[in-house]
Design an enzyme around this catalytic site. Structure first.
Site, short mmCIF file in Angstrom:
data_model
loop_
_atom_site.label_atom_id
_atom_site.label_comp_id
_atom_site.label_asym_id
_atom_site.label_seq_id
_atom_site.Cartn_x
_atom_site.Cartn_y
_atom_site.Cartn_z
N ARG A 1 37.28 37.23 34.53
CA ARG A 1 37.30 37.57 35.96
C ARG A 1 35.90 37.73 36.54
O ARG A 1 35.60 37.24 37.63
CB ARG A 1 38.10 38.86 36.18
CG ARG A 1 39.59 38.71 36.02
CD ARG A 1 40.30 40.04 36.17
NE ARG A 1 41.74 39.89 36.05
CZ ARG A 1 42.56 39.65 37.06
NH1 ARG A 1 42.07 39.54 38.29
NH2 ARG A 1 43.86 39.53 36.86
N ARG B 1 43.70 45.53 26.42
CA ARG B 1 42.96 44.30 26.68
C ARG B 1 41.70 44.27 25.84
O ARG B 1 41.00 45.27 25.72
CB ARG B 1 42.58 44.18 28.16
CG ARG B 1 43.76 44.23 29.12
CD ARG B 1 43.26 44.24 30.56
NE ARG B 1 44.33 44.41 31.53
CZ ARG B 1 44.96 43.43 32.16
NH1 ARG B 1 44.62 42.18 31.89
NH2 ARG B 1 45.90 43.68 33.03
#
Length: 459
Positions: free
Chosen positions: A131, A213
């Protein structure tokens, strides 16, 4: 609406009255892509971001071919930005364009991880990236002079006289704009003001799923799992949990997300993440097959643990009120189980880019249309066309998690039924009729300006 318009508005306007300025609240991926689209269409914007600089939370994000086509229509430079940081499945020169699903629980010792079914996502139809890397590239397409940092919105006010909307920030400063678009994420302040602070739809609710994550260096992942597993997207499903991984950063990292149940109650006002431990993940998957256990043992001792909130329980009754609207996660924050939340936000950005382009044409070329009327019509059209699809998406994302975790009543543990459920829902997202959406928003917008009653859009 058209019968109430004055026929001499154009003649009485000052030179700048025909222009309008849009305030975009929030500088994440959705807000930036919208800003790029509006700038390309010569719409004047100012973006207000609460942080000191542009930043994205989380790790990996992926876009399917359909979302990439939306990007191309917004601005080809967005696709260039994505391609510069994106990673395809498998061999970069011969990408694997399938999403792959395996039974991560029942694999026996000594057995290879077998793909039980797969879905074709289109040519280069699964482009994964970090991202933050994508954000860094998108920022290059936005001039510095349209962005203000350290501006956390407190409220906005509309005096109802057709004048400017006033934005009030927590630092005591204020600003004005003709329209406001909230791209300020799952805890959107714009949504709270638009829907009312007492409205449950103003706030996300906890889905009782948490996600660990992590980013694993690809050399370690490939050594432990083999290139075929490590360098391709895989969804490993099983009872009450699942693990997803895919390559990012030009195959130098394997992005891993492990999803677990979390029965605790959590408030939207609490932190969305906290430090997590490898040991918690290893224990949760201790009885799974060898491939999944190998993946959990690759994780760092410390990682991020995310609590998954969404807008499923209390969907917004509208995305627009007057000259204010919400888009992306601010309107329809979803759990990540379809892996397409960012792509659906890109669809929003394309719809709004086209609508505000139509507003510019209207106020420049029609003497009977004011910018206030045109902006209201545009946002009402956006709400009409986008709300049903995006709220279905939020609900479907919750449901597909149950399919992965063998809890869905209609699919259970039957692989063929699971495949059919995953297929039709995925195809509804991936093969969305982009041209049809653009025709719908244009028809809805023009119909509202003409005072017509428009039939509910079919999504």
């Amino acid at each position: 609406m058209g019968n109430c318009m004055s026929t001499n508005k154009k003649a009485s306007r000052a030179p700048d009255d025909e222009q309008f300025e849009v305030a975009i609240i929030g500088g994440g991926i959705c807000g930036l892509i919208l800003a790029i689209g509006l700038l390309r269409r010569n719409v004047k914007i100012t973006m207000y971001e609460q942080s000191r600089s542009f930043r994205e939370i989380g790790a990996g994000v992926a876009f399917t071919a359909n979302a990439i086509q939306c990007m191309r229509l917004i601005h080809p430079g967005i696709v260039d930005a994505l391609k510069s940081v994106a990673t395809s499945n498998g061999d970069p020169n011969d990408p694997n364009d399938y999403l792959q699903y395996t039974d991560g629980f029942n694999q026996k010792e000594g057995e290879e991880s077998k793909i039980l079914f797969k879905l074709y996502a289109g040519y280069r139809g699964f482009e994964g990236c970090h991202r933050a890397h994508l954000l860094d590239e998108l920022v290059k397409l936005v001039p510095d002079n349209v962005v203000q940092f350290r501006k956390r919105l407190d409220r906005y006010t509309d005096h109802g006289d057709g004048g400017k909307l006033k934005l009030h920030f927590e630092d005591g400063s204020s600003a004005e704009a003709d329209a406001v678009i909230g791209c300020d994420g799952i805890k959107s302040k714009v949504r709270q003001v638009l829907l009312g602070e007492e409205n449950p739809a103003s706030y996300p609710t906890y889905s009782h799923k948490c996600a660990f994550r992590a980013l694993v260096p690809m050399d370690r992942a490939a050594a432990a799992l083999g290139d075929e597993v490590a360098k391709n997207q895989r969804m490993h499903y099983g009872p009450s949990a699942h693990i997803l991984h895919f390559p990012v950063a030009h195959q130098s990292l394997m992005n891993v997300v492990a999803f677990l149940d979390d029965p605790t109650e959590r408030s939207y006002s609490s932190k969305l993440s906290e430090p997590g431990s490898k040991q918690e993940v290893v224990q949760a998957f201790a009885n799974w097959g060898p491939t999944v256990r190998t993946i959990t043992n690759l994780l760092d001792d410390e990682m991020d643990k995310w609590f998954i909130f969404d807008t499923n329980d209390h969907p917004a009754p509208t995305y627009a009120s007057g000259r204010v609207c919400i888009a992306g996660d601010a309107a329809h924050a979803s759990s990540p189980h379809h892996g397409a939340g960012a792509g659906v936000g890109v669809e929003d950005a394309l719809a709004l880019s086209r609508l505000l382009e139509l507003v510019t044409d209207s106020v420049n070329n029609n003497t009977q249309i004011s910018k206030q009327e045109a902006l209201k019509a545009a946002f009402a059209a956006f709400d009409e066309v986008r709300r049903e699809r995006t709220q279905w998406f939020v609900s479907s994302s919750r449901m597909i998690c149950d399919v992965y975790e063998l809890k869905h009543a209609e699919t259970g543990t039957e692989m063929q039924k699971m495949y059919e459920e995953i297929k039709w829902r995925s195809h509804a997202i991936w093969y969305f009729d982009i041209d049809g959406m653009l025709h719908q928003v244009e028809d809805q917008y023009k119909g509202r300006l003409n005072g017509d009653k428009i039939p509910k859009s079919m999504l």
